[in-house]
Scaffold this active site. Structure first.
Site, PDB file in Angstrom:
ATOM      1  CB  SER A   2      50.833   3.506  23.990  1.00 29.00           C
ATOM      2  OG  SER A   2      52.062   3.991  24.390  1.00 29.00           O
ATOM      3  CE1 TYR A  49      50.861   1.396  29.263  1.00 32.79           C
ATOM      4  CE2 TYR A  49      52.513   1.782  27.819  1.00 32.79           C
ATOM      5  CZ  TYR A  49      51.222   2.362  28.388  1.00 32.79           C
ATOM      6  OH  TYR A  49      50.741   3.558  28.261  1.00 32.79           O
TER       7      TYR A  49
END
Length: 271
Positions: A162, A175
């Site tokens: 990400s 995350y």
């Protein structure tokens, strides 16, 4: 989490944007998180390019059935399997079912994941921390361990990291930490497998319109402006990310391993 695409009013764009050219002909691919979002778009694109697809998902049976239908409409063989890949036995089951159904495995595409926003680090519970790492990075270890005996020369692994790994995300501490681990895992695994002719790469999407964010992955108050901070001023669509997975899984990227592609709306991350 990660939510049902079937319940979204403004549904993500999953449709492939161009005709297939056989880049995955006769290949077998596992796509995790393939029920919706980037996973669905990737599964359908691979199907259009000639692959047989194992559609892995957590519990969104309606979405997974729709993805299977879309893959079969492209002329592909496909099956669905629900399970929590953060449990080793479920990862083992997915790989064994794929081998039983299709006889081999050529591409392991790891997209499944979850995120939970917290404004304060103290708000991240021990349960949430373990759950996020279990879903996002432990699952990748388990899947690679299960798949490794079946991956031959020419096989590929593509992991989903990400933009948060590169830029940070103040309200997604756990995350973004898992995404950093995924990038390190990708680079290290590439070095581990390259002598056997197995390439390992990753894709680092920016803000993409999938069920993950409106179903709790972002605070409700941030959804109206989701993706507007990118240079392009909008969130991306799943079918703008899926071609990156196809490129890295196909022979088009035959001289690439340990690398990361960045479909992120124009953010410069230098990584």
């Amino acid at each position: 989490m990660p939510g049902h695409e079937s319940e979204m009013e403004n549904k993500p764009d999953w449709e492939p944007r161009y005709p297939g050219s056989g880049r995955m002909k006769d290949k077998v691919a596992i796509v995790t998180g393939a029920d919706s979002g980037i996973g669905r778009a990737t599964a359908v694109l691979f199907a259009r390019e000639g692959a047989k697809i194992a559609i892995s998902y957590l519990c969104e049976h309606d979405d997974a059935a729709k993805t299977k239908e879309l893959c079969e409409a492209e002329g592909a063989e496909a099956f669905t399997l629900a399970g929590d890949l953060g449990k080793k036995e479920e990862a083992d089951k997915l790989v064994s079912q794929t081998i039983e159904n299709f006889g081999k495995l050529d591409a392991l595409i790891q997209i499944a994941g979850e995120q939970h926003p917290d404004y304060e680090v103290e708000d991240i519970t021990a349960e949430q921390l373990q759950r996020t790492f279990q879903s996002n990075i432990f699952s990748m270890f388990y899947m690679v361990q299960a798949a490794r005996p079946h991956l031959k020369k020419g096989a590929t692994i593509v992991n989903c990291t990400s933009v948060t790994m590169y830029k940070g995300a103040p309200i997604l501490l756990d995350y973004s930490s898992t995404k950093g681990a995924i990038t390190a895992f990708t680079r290290s695994l590439s070095g581990n497998l390259v002598d056997d002719g197995i390439r390992v790469n990753a894709v680092a999407p920016g803000p993409i319109w999938t069920p993950l964010n409106p179903f709790g992955g972002q605070p409700e108050e941030k959804m109206d402006s989701f993706g507007e901070s990118t240079p392009m001023g909008r969130p991306g669509q799943p079918n703008e990310v899926a071609p990156a997975f196809l490129f890295l899984a196909s022979e088009d990227s035959s001289y690439m391993s340990g690398q990361v592609l960045h479909p992120n709306g124009g953010m410069i991350v230098n990584g």
